[in-house]
Design a protein around this motif. Structure first.
Motif, PDB file in Angstrom:
ATOM      1  N   ASP A 265       0.815  -1.210   0.000  1.00  0.00           N
ATOM      2  CA  ASP A 265       0.000   0.000   0.000  1.00  0.00           C
ATOM      3  C   ASP A 265       0.851   1.264   0.000  1.00  0.00           C
ATOM      4  O   ASP A 265       0.346   2.361   0.194  1.00  0.00           O
ATOM      5  CB  ASP A 265      -0.926   0.016   1.227  1.00  0.00           C
ATOM      6  N   LYS A 266       2.164   1.121  -0.217  1.00  0.00           N
ATOM      7  CA  LYS A 266       3.054   2.272  -0.269  1.00  0.00           C
ATOM      8  C   LYS A 266       4.039   2.106  -1.427  1.00  0.00           C
ATOM      9  O   LYS A 266       4.153   1.029  -2.001  1.00  0.00           O
ATOM     10  CB  LYS A 266       3.828   2.429   1.048  1.00  0.00           C
TER      11      LYS A 266
ATOM     12  N   THR B  53       8.006   2.185  -2.247  1.00  0.00           N
ATOM     13  CA  THR B  53       9.292   2.074  -1.570  1.00  0.00           C
ATOM     14  C   THR B  53      10.409   2.117  -2.603  1.00  0.00           C
ATOM     15  O   THR B  53      10.408   1.343  -3.561  1.00  0.00           O
ATOM     16  CB  THR B  53       9.377   0.756  -0.768  1.00  0.00           C
TER      17      THR B  53
ATOM     18  N   ASP C   6       8.618  13.556  -1.205  1.00  0.00           N
ATOM     19  CA  ASP C   6       7.394  12.767  -1.142  1.00  0.00           C
ATOM     20  C   ASP C   6       6.319  13.380  -2.029  1.00  0.00           C
ATOM     21  O   ASP C   6       6.583  14.344  -2.765  1.00  0.00           O
ATOM     22  CB  ASP C   6       6.905  12.633   0.306  1.00  0.00           C
TER      23      ASP C   6
ATOM     24  N   THR D 290      10.161   5.888   1.578  1.00  0.00           N
ATOM     25  CA  THR D 290       8.820   5.309   1.514  1.00  0.00           C
ATOM     26  C   THR D 290       7.781   6.418   1.610  1.00  0.00           C
ATOM     27  O   THR D 290       7.930   7.357   2.401  1.00  0.00           O
ATOM     28  CB  THR D 290       8.607   4.305   2.668  1.00  0.00           C
ATOM     29  N   ASP D 291       6.744   6.316   0.795  1.00  0.00           N
ATOM     30  CA  ASP D 291       5.637   7.263   0.840  1.00  0.00           C
ATOM     31  C   ASP D 291       4.362   6.526   0.442  1.00  0.00           C
ATOM     32  O   ASP D 291       4.412   5.505  -0.259  1.00  0.00           O
ATOM     33  CB  ASP D 291       5.884   8.441  -0.121  1.00  0.00           C
ATOM     34  N   LYS D 292       3.226   7.029   0.882  1.00  0.00           N
ATOM     35  CA  LYS D 292       1.979   6.334   0.604  1.00  0.00           C
ATOM     36  C   LYS D 292       1.495   6.522  -0.834  1.00  0.00           C
ATOM     37  O   LYS D 292       0.624   5.781  -1.288  1.00  0.00           O
ATOM     38  CB  LYS D 292       0.886   6.798   1.574  1.00  0.00           C
ATOM     39  N   GLU D 293       2.065   7.491  -1.572  1.00  0.00           N
ATOM     40  CA  GLU D 293       1.598   7.725  -2.942  1.00  0.00           C
ATOM     41  C   GLU D 293       2.720   7.818  -3.972  1.00  0.00           C
ATOM     42  O   GLU D 293       2.683   7.137  -4.989  1.00  0.00           O
ATOM     43  CB  GLU D 293       0.764   9.021  -2.997  1.00  0.00           C
TER      44      GLU D 293
ATOM     45  N   ASN E 258       9.711  -0.772  -5.215  1.00  0.00           N
ATOM     46  CA  ASN E 258       8.662  -1.708  -4.798  1.00  0.00           C
ATOM     47  C   ASN E 258       9.125  -3.161  -4.899  1.00  0.00           C
ATOM     48  O   ASN E 258       8.393  -4.031  -5.372  1.00  0.00           O
ATOM     49  CB  ASN E 258       7.383  -1.484  -5.616  1.00  0.00           C
TER      50      ASN E 258
ATOM     51  N   THR F 149       5.439   5.465  -8.291  1.00  0.00           N
ATOM     52  CA  THR F 149       4.240   5.344  -7.488  1.00  0.00           C
ATOM     53  C   THR F 149       4.089   3.900  -7.000  1.00  0.00           C
ATOM     54  O   THR F 149       4.955   3.062  -7.267  1.00  0.00           O
ATOM     55  CB  THR F 149       2.989   5.748  -8.288  1.00  0.00           C
ATOM     56  N   LYS F 150       2.954   3.596  -6.339  1.00  0.00           N
ATOM     57  CA  LYS F 150       2.765   2.276  -5.751  1.00  0.00           C
ATOM     58  C   LYS F 150       2.778   1.168  -6.819  1.00  0.00           C
ATOM     59  O   LYS F 150       3.159   0.052  -6.539  1.00  0.00           O
ATOM     60  CB  LYS F 150       1.436   2.239  -4.977  1.00  0.00           C
TER      61      LYS F 150
END
Length: 276
Positions: free
Chosen positions: A191-192, A194, A210, A230-233, A250, A269-270
């Motif tokens: 869900d993030k 990396t 970020d 690492t970031d959520k988006e 990722n 992105t993710k």
């Protein structure tokens, strides 16, 4: 009477050296001949406009060092349609020559040792967890078997000697097989986003932000050093010496073949990397 050579005797060789066009003048003239503006060259090469102007004026102080200067010269030369090797050789001659290559043995050691530092032994941890579960189940069943045997003896009946040995077999289905292909990078959260960077072959300046544009890191990554973001988006990167970097996004290695000294601006992105 003349003693030795006068400074005027050496002057022709200096004039020959001065007659050769400078690197900046060659790049500027090639750009003009190609009908390109500085803005267009900057957009196609991702070299910032002030640095393009400075190089065309033979000012390499804004490049950040010889490695980056050589990379910018190659990039700009290809963008305006000329062969870069001669200009790079001219730069080396004017700046003390090209540095000697790094010996292969230290690079091999860094490559061999670095993954050991970043890869926990997930297989051993999983096996230990399985052994703990099996032991707990066996202990519970064994205690239950002792209680049943005690009540039978109290009533005067003969306990069955084989009964306790057959019950622990019920714990065998709880023995899952660990996946030996697990690794620390493959365990990145889904869900993030990396991003893991390692200065594999040389040092490099890097910048990371970020999805809100907040600066996560801006500085020099020395050879052998690593950074993980690492970031959520979204993660935005700028690599000053992209050819020296090893990049994982990722849990997957990015196989783009960047050149030494090449400046790259990247966004992940993710869902990346989607292709390749």
């Amino acid at each position: 009477m003349s003693i030795g050579n006068s400074p005027e005797d050496d002057r022709p060789s200096i004039e020959i050296e001065d007659d050769r066009p400078s690197i900046g003048r060659v790049l500027q003239q090639a750009r003009i001949d190609a009908g390109l503006t500085v803005d267009e060259v900057s957009a196609s090469t991702r070299v910032r406009i002030p640095i393009v102007h400075a190089i065309e004026e033979d000012d390499f102080s804004r490049c950040g060092g010889d490695v980056y200067a050589r990379g910018h010269i190659r990039t700009l030369a290809r963008a305006v349609g000329i062969e870069p090797d001669g200009l790079v050789a001219q730069y080396d001659a004017a700046h003390g020559g090209r540095p000697s290559p790094t010996p292969a043995a230290p690079l091999f050691e860094a490559e061999r040792i670095r993954p050991e530092r970043r890869r926990p032994n997930w297989t051993a941890a999983m096996v230990a967890a399985i052994v703990a579960v099996v032991g707990f189940v066996g202990f519970t069943l064994f205690n239950g078997g002792d209680a049943g045997t005690g009540s039978s003896v109290a009533e005067g009946s003969t306990p069955a000697a084989t009964k306790p040995s057959t019950k622990p077999s019920a714990s065998k289905p709880a023995d899952p097989k660990p996946d030996p292909s697990d690794s620390a990078i493959a365990a990145a959260p889904r869900d993030k986003v990396t991003v893991a960077l390692t200065a594999k072959d040389d040092k490099s300046w890097i910048s990371a932000k970020d999805h809100n544009g907040r600066l996560l890191f801006d500085g020099l990554l020395l050879q052998g050093e690593s950074k993980t973001f690492t970031d959520k988006e979204q993660i935005d990167l700028v690599l000053g010496n992209a050819g020296a970097m090893q990049l994982f996004v990722n849990g997957k290695e990015v196989a783009d073949e960047f050149q030494p000294g090449q400046v790259e601006r990247l966004t992940y992105t993710k869902g990346d990397p989607e292709v390749g």
